[in-house]
Motif scaffolding. Structure first.
Motif, mmCIF file in Angstrom:
data_model
loop_
_atom_site.group_PDB
_atom_site.id
_atom_site.type_symbol
_atom_site.label_atom_id
_atom_site.label_comp_id
_atom_site.label_asym_id
_atom_site.label_seq_id
_atom_site.Cartn_x
_atom_site.Cartn_y
_atom_site.Cartn_z
ATOM 1 N N SER A 188 0.737 -1.426 -0.126
ATOM 2 C CA SER A 188 -0.009 -0.053 -0.090
ATOM 3 C C SER A 188 1.126 1.331 -0.092
ATOM 4 N N PHE A 189 1.961 1.220 0.816
ATOM 5 C CA PHE A 189 2.619 2.446 1.176
ATOM 6 C C PHE A 189 3.505 2.605 -0.375
ATOM 7 N N PHE A 190 4.015 1.880 -1.111
ATOM 8 C CA PHE A 190 4.940 1.714 -2.270
ATOM 9 C C PHE A 190 3.781 2.279 -3.552
ATOM 10 N N VAL A 191 2.607 1.686 -3.549
ATOM 11 C CA VAL A 191 1.638 2.125 -4.376
ATOM 12 C C VAL A 191 1.166 3.466 -4.059
ATOM 13 N N ASP A 192 1.202 4.221 -2.971
ATOM 14 C CA ASP A 192 0.953 5.454 -2.769
ATOM 15 C C ASP A 192 2.033 6.274 -3.279
ATOM 16 N N VAL A 193 3.330 5.731 -3.010
ATOM 17 C CA VAL A 193 4.650 6.512 -3.667
ATOM 18 C C VAL A 193 4.452 6.634 -5.071
ATOM 19 N N MET A 194 4.145 5.444 -5.711
ATOM 20 C CA MET A 194 4.164 5.417 -7.026
ATOM 21 C C MET A 194 3.228 6.253 -7.710
ATOM 22 N N THR A 195 2.013 6.426 -7.058
ATOM 23 C CA THR A 195 0.925 7.346 -7.631
ATOM 24 C C THR A 195 1.449 8.681 -7.933
ATOM 25 N N GLY A 196 2.570 9.168 -6.987
ATOM 26 C CA GLY A 196 3.297 10.365 -6.996
ATOM 27 C C GLY A 196 4.276 10.689 -7.726
ATOM 28 N N ILE A 197 4.752 9.661 -8.658
ATOM 29 C CA ILE A 197 5.684 9.670 -9.536
ATOM 30 C C ILE A 197 5.321 10.774 -10.572
ATOM 31 N N PRO A 198 6.371 11.686 -10.913
ATOM 32 C CA PRO A 198 6.069 12.323 -12.000
ATOM 33 C C PRO A 198 6.346 11.716 -13.399
ATOM 34 N N SER A 199 5.509 11.874 -14.437
ATOM 35 C CA SER A 199 5.628 11.075 -15.509
ATOM 36 C C SER A 199 6.666 11.260 -16.204
ATOM 37 N N VAL A 200 7.518 12.201 -16.175
ATOM 38 C CA VAL A 200 8.896 12.232 -16.851
ATOM 39 C C VAL A 200 9.822 11.380 -16.202
ATOM 40 N N VAL A 201 9.657 10.976 -14.980
ATOM 41 C CA VAL A 201 10.529 10.254 -14.220
ATOM 42 C C VAL A 201 10.455 8.756 -14.849
ATOM 43 N N SER A 202 9.034 8.363 -14.825
ATOM 44 C CA SER A 202 8.924 6.994 -15.153
ATOM 45 C C SER A 202 9.501 6.876 -16.571
ATOM 46 N N GLY A 203 9.370 7.978 -17.465
ATOM 47 C CA GLY A 203 10.193 8.002 -18.865
ATOM 48 C C GLY A 203 11.670 7.750 -18.776
ATOM 49 N N LEU A 204 12.155 8.659 -17.884
ATOM 50 C CA LEU A 204 13.576 8.563 -17.661
ATOM 51 C C LEU A 204 14.164 7.257 -17.283
ATOM 52 N N PHE A 205 13.474 6.711 -16.091
ATOM 53 C CA PHE A 205 13.869 5.377 -15.603
ATOM 54 C C PHE A 205 13.797 4.223 -16.600
ATOM 55 N N ILE A 206 12.776 4.348 -17.453
ATOM 56 C CA ILE A 206 13.007 3.360 -18.722
ATOM 57 C C ILE A 206 14.013 3.658 -19.754
ATOM 58 N N LEU A 207 14.321 4.852 -19.816
ATOM 59 C CA LEU A 207 15.284 5.234 -20.591
ATOM 60 C C LEU A 207 16.721 4.868 -20.144
ATOM 61 N N ALA A 208 16.824 5.032 -18.883
ATOM 62 C CA ALA A 208 18.209 4.474 -18.259
ATOM 63 C C ALA A 208 18.247 2.968 -18.124
ATOM 64 N N PHE A 209 17.199 2.383 -17.755
ATOM 65 C CA PHE A 209 17.170 0.986 -17.546
ATOM 66 C C PHE A 209 17.119 0.141 -19.000
ATOM 67 N N TRP A 210 16.106 0.386 -19.395
ATOM 68 C CA TRP A 210 15.593 -0.434 -20.760
ATOM 69 C C TRP A 210 16.492 -0.107 -21.812
ATOM 70 N N ILE A 211 16.784 1.170 -22.263
ATOM 71 C CA ILE A 211 17.637 1.583 -23.441
ATOM 72 C C ILE A 211 18.958 1.628 -23.128
ATOM 73 N N LEU A 212 19.329 2.502 -22.089
ATOM 74 C CA LEU A 212 20.629 2.727 -21.891
ATOM 75 C C LEU A 212 21.321 1.435 -21.227
ATOM 76 N N ALA A 213 20.748 0.987 -20.126
ATOM 77 C CA ALA A 213 21.700 -0.260 -19.464
ATOM 78 C C ALA A 213 21.543 -1.598 -20.276
ATOM 79 N N LEU A 214 20.267 -1.784 -20.568
ATOM 80 C CA LEU A 214 20.022 -3.107 -21.450
ATOM 81 C C LEU A 214 20.377 -2.780 -22.752
ATOM 82 N N GLY A 215 20.556 -1.826 -23.436
ATOM 83 C CA GLY A 215 20.871 -1.448 -24.931
ATOM 84 C C GLY A 215 19.911 -1.819 -25.845
#
Lengths: 291, 258
Positions: free
Chosen positions: A112-139
């Motif tokens: 519940s706590f982490f879902v609440d935290v996730m609700t507050g994630i700005p959308s650009v941060v989720s994009g940055l996360f996938i960019l860093a993880f999926w595209i840059l780190a995993l190539g």
């Protein structure tokens, strides 16, 4: 003993005053909504034609007339579909765990706590996360799937929250009635609890879809950008309607601006259509239909 | 078919709180047994231990033995779900499934527990609705929602739903407390009919009702606030209401407390 009193002038005035205050706030709330719809429809209709819906922007410069958003519509539909395929099952199962199994446990409180935290994630941060993880780190390459992953990060908490709320509204009486018939718990959940809360969950899911369908920032970082039709969401850059609007609106010519408005109108229509479908399903499933 | 229930040394807990203590009794087949007593004395809790519904509540547990025709329902390898198929339950408030029609409500226990040919289900639905004295009122609108019926009809629908799975025992937790006198009468008549097929146990706050319908009556009471509930006395209903052995029972049924 008190006598029957007449309504005093003061009370009458207060009543009127508060009443007009309520109407006023309603008007203030509705004005922006109507204004947005009005602007989008008025400006969007200029280019909202068959060519717009069936052509891409390939080989069309900013100054050229014509061109369309077919590639962007296709991209948005595919990305939102993929995001829904990921986040609806995960979100729904999480909500079922929280309500039916995990009540009061440490794990469910943590979720519940982490879902609440996730609700507050700005959308650009989720994009940055996938960019860093999926595209840059995993190539892995820019793709519609990468965009869908970013969108599903935004969608999941909304689905969990709304589904959880709806599942909690199902009266415990119904669960007990089902148990008392010798129905196992999992079947009680799938055959009694979920159908009872179906309409509410569908509405919540639709709101989540509507929310992510209009996201621009995460797409910019994950699906990149293209003027051509790419119907394969797993390979290569795609387009999305919000991206399309963002791109066209930034160009200086009237033809591009018109395309941007038409793109915005298309996006609104798609979301409204999805909502309508959800309502229809809800109406079709509702027990009151037989009456 | 109906079977005898033997309870011995039964305690039930909610977390650390002991709700009922050391209950032992024998309930004969094809009879109606009534549980009476003041609120909060553990009648409903005890009723729910008989079909293992008590443990559905988080933190609730049971110690002791409940034997249904010689088989311990609380043995380690007993599947609680199968116990509830043998021992049905009707609740205080009518609770038909809101997404289902009248027909589907009655068929729910069958359909949710496996596949059956439609003709079989049709037969059982009609038989159960007739058994619950509801058939004549709903036979023309079986596909309407169950929630559209009146309160008394809904409660009879719930009884039909419970008897459709053909249990041995029927537990009723204040089945008439939310109903008007006419509906109550309908359900009491129904219980008298069902008695030949089921062992019926009813919790009631209405002492006239216990006196009217039951063969045996158990009086529950607790020693004081926070103490566990116990069975003070259990005997033939006629004896309990005319010549109880315990002073507390007499005080309760004559309205001196509770």
């Amino acid at each position: 003993m008190t006598a029957i009193q007449r309504i005093s002038a003061g009370r009458r005035f207060k009543d009127r005053f508060v009443q007009s205050l309520v109407y006023l706030s309603f008007a203030i709330a509705v004005v922006p909504l109507v204004a947005v719809l009005w602007m989008v429809i008025k400006n969007g209709l200029a280019r909202f034609d068959m060519e717009f819906l069936t052509h891409s922007m390939r080989n069309i410069g900013a100054k050229d007339a014509g061109g369309g958003a077919y590639h962007a519509i296709l991209g948005t539909l595919e990305q939102v579909l993929l995001a829904s395929l990921i986040s609806i099952p995960v979100g729904l199962l999480t909500a079922i765990y929280l309500v039916e199994y995990g009540e009061g446990t440490r794990l469910s409180r943590a979720i519940s706590f982490f879902v609440d935290v996730m609700t507050g994630i700005p959308s650009v941060v989720s994009g940055l996360f996938i960019l860093a993880f999926w595209i840059l780190a995993l190539g892995l390459p820019f793709s519609g799937l990468a965009g869908a992953l970013a969108l599903s990060i935004l969608m999941m908490p909304t689905v969990v929250r709304s589904a959880e709320e709806m599942l909690r509204l199902v009266p415990n009486d119904l669960r007990e009635a089902s148990y008392a018939l010798g129905v196992p718990k999992w079947r009680t959940i799938t055959r009694i609890v979920l159908p009872t809360s179906f309409t509410g969950i569908a509405t919540g899911v639709m709101l989540a879809i509507a929310r992510v369908a209009g996201e621009t920032a995460p797409l910019l970082l994950t699906v990149f950008f293209t003027d051509s039709i790419n119907s394969d969401p797993f390979n290569g850059p795609q387009m999305g309607l919000p991206l399309y609007v963002f791109d066209q609106a930034a160009r200086p010519t009237d033809t591009a601006i018109d395309r941007a408005w038409a793109g915005a109108l298309t996006l609104i229509l798609i979301v409204m259509l999805l909502n309508l479908v959800a309502r229809l399903i809800g109406w079709w499933r509702s027990p009151a239909r037989g009456r | 078919m109906s079977q005898q229930i033997q309870v011995s040394g039964l305690d039930a807990y909610y977390g650390k709180h002991k709700a009922i203590e050391d209950i032992s009794m024998t309930i004969e087949p094809q009879s109606i047994t009534a549980f009476i007593g003041p609120s909060g004395c553990g009648k409903s809790t005890f009723l729910r231990t008989l079909n293992r519904m008590h443990e559905v509540i988080p933190g609730a547990r049971v110690e002791g033995k409940v034997m249904l025709d010689g088989e311990d329902l609380y043995a380690a390898d007993v599947e609680p779900v199968s116990v509830r198929r043998m021992i049905g339950m009707v609740f205080q408030r009518p609770n038909p499934f809101p997404t289902m029609s009248i027909y589907e409500n009655v068929a729910a226990g069958l359909r949710l527990n496996g596949r059956h040919p439609k003709s079989t289900v049709d037969g059982i639905v009609e038989e159960s609705l007739k058994g619950a004295n509801l058939w004549n009122e709903v036979k023309d609108r079986l596909n309407r929602p169950g929630a559209g019926l009146s309160g008394g009809q809904q409660q009879r629908l719930c009884i039909a739903r419970a008897i459709a799975v053909k249990p041995e025992v029927l537990l009723m937790d204040e089945p008439c407390s939310a109903l008007d006198p006419i509906s109550t009468l309908a359900i009491e008549d129904l219980m008298a009919e069902l008695k030949s097929r089921f062992t019926i146990i009813i919790v009631t706050h209405n002492m006239q009702q216990a006196a009217r319908v039951s063969d045996r009556t158990a009086f529950f009471n607790l020693a004081g606030q926070g103490q566990p509930g116990r069975v003070i006395e259990m005997d033939d209903t006629s004896r309990i209401f005319t010549n109880p052995a315990q002073q507390a029972t007499e005080d309760y049924i004559t309205g001196r407390f509770g």
